[in-house]
Design a protein around this motif. Sequence first.
Motif, PDB file in Angstrom:
ATOM      1  N   ALA A 231       1.500   7.351   9.038  1.00 34.91           N
ATOM      2  CA  ALA A 231       0.494   6.802   8.132  1.00 34.91           C
ATOM      3  C   ALA A 231       1.122   6.231   6.868  1.00 34.91           C
ATOM      4  O   ALA A 231       0.671   5.221   6.345  1.00 34.91           O
TER       5      ALA A 231
ATOM      6  N   ARG B 161      -9.371   1.540   9.189  1.00 37.66           N
ATOM      7  CA  ARG B 161      -9.509   2.255   7.924  1.00 37.66           C
ATOM      8  C   ARG B 161      -8.282   3.155   7.738  1.00 37.66           C
ATOM      9  O   ARG B 161      -8.307   4.333   8.086  1.00 37.66           O
TER      10      ARG B 161
ATOM     11  N   ARG C  90      -5.508   5.601   5.992  1.00 40.37           N
ATOM     12  CA  ARG C  90      -5.594   6.652   4.995  1.00 40.37           C
ATOM     13  C   ARG C  90      -4.566   6.433   3.909  1.00 40.37           C
ATOM     14  O   ARG C  90      -3.540   5.807   4.115  1.00 40.37           O
TER      15      ARG C  90
ATOM     16  N   ARG D 216      -2.051   8.481   1.262  1.00 43.56           N
ATOM     17  CA  ARG D 216      -1.443   9.779   0.965  1.00 43.56           C
ATOM     18  C   ARG D 216      -1.249   9.862  -0.534  1.00 43.56           C
ATOM     19  O   ARG D 216      -0.473   9.110  -1.123  1.00 43.56           O
ATOM     20  N   TYR D 217      -1.983  10.758  -1.179  1.00 36.47           N
ATOM     21  CA  TYR D 217      -1.983  10.830  -2.633  1.00 36.47           C
ATOM     22  C   TYR D 217      -0.622  11.253  -3.163  1.00 36.47           C
ATOM     23  O   TYR D 217       0.019  12.175  -2.648  1.00 36.47           O
TER      24      TYR D 217
END
Length: 431
Positions: free
Chosen positions: A82, A417, A419, A421-422
Amino acid sequence: MSRRKGGRSQSRFVHRPEEELVTAVEAAALLGVKRATLYTYVSRGLVRCVPEPGTKENRYVRSDLERLKTRHDARAGHAAVASGALRWGEPVIDSSVSQVGAEGLAYRGHSAVGLALEGRSVEAVAELLWSGVLPEEEPRWEAGEAVIPPSELARLLPRGTPPVTALSALVPLLAAKDAVRFAAPPEQEKVRARRLLRHLAAWVGVAHAPGRVARALRAETMAESLVCAWDSKVKSAPELLNRALVLCSDHELNVSTFTARVTASSGADLYACVSAALAASSGPRHGGACDRVEALLTEVGKPERAAAVVYERLRRGDSVPGFGHRLYPNGDPRTPPLLDAAREVRPEVPRVRVARAVQEAMRDAGHPEPSVDLGLVMLADALGLPPGAAGTLFAVGRAAGWVAHILEQREQGHLLRPRARYVEPRATPRK
């Protein structure tokens, strides 16, 4: 570009001035490997190295290292995939529309260059991209009448509006006039797409010559519509413009195509998807690269100034637009048919001569072969087309591929969509 010296390939030393270079220690640390393993990757052609002038050390191209790391991380689990999947060069979607490989660019298994040189129409190529079947006979698409008076749109556009900007204004107006555009079956969407592409070709000159739109809509093909809209006097213009459109029709998951697919995955109508793709194509690192090439040729001005301008740009570390493509280290196969056409039809045109001089200067400096952007600009200049025409050819041709990917994305049915990753924001250093 690939050179040979003493039987040894030099292609791994080629890089663009703007590409970031790192030391061997930094490169090995980025990959998490020993330096001996890094050297193995270089010998296998996976990472380019560049000799550091005045030393015995090499530097390594960061983008190659990051791409290689992403491939390795893909084996480590979903989080790694991701975090790297949307970086340049990593495929994120299954598609049967086109393929870029060692053999060049193929549309549904057919060579793009072969189709262009055989004279297959962009309409036939579009049908191939949309259905997987190349028509035996050349299709004839009906454009219909202008749904809004061209003079009205021209009055809304500021003086000197570039053609792609005019098309970006046109498409939402066409959408507003099409009340049944939502959730259309695939076959109805193809009818709508044929009409939309014909209008894109016919309206390219609306900002400065709205009176030509009606005649361009009555032309038999998209290439002939472009000739009418731009009023080219070159006899072979329809054939050569068609060649350019075919060569630009698709190119896998480029920025504008990915934008079209993301928009399509939301359930948006065809016009909205094409509008989004047009917006993405305008960027200077995508379709707008043609405008940068035009500006370069204007800066050079005369063939005898080409070497000086090129070397000064390289000395400053500036880029020279129109050269090199990451997917084609040995040269973009779409470019030679465009360059050949420009040289054959009107080699005496001043800007064609300037472009050839720039090409020679870049070759002498050891830089990559020209990209399709330079080919489009040279062809547009040879045909006497107005500024911005090259980028417009790119967008109008690529619209065929956008539609193919929109239809394919709808068939696949899932929402695109990714994601995030903060990561903690970096603290601002105190002065």
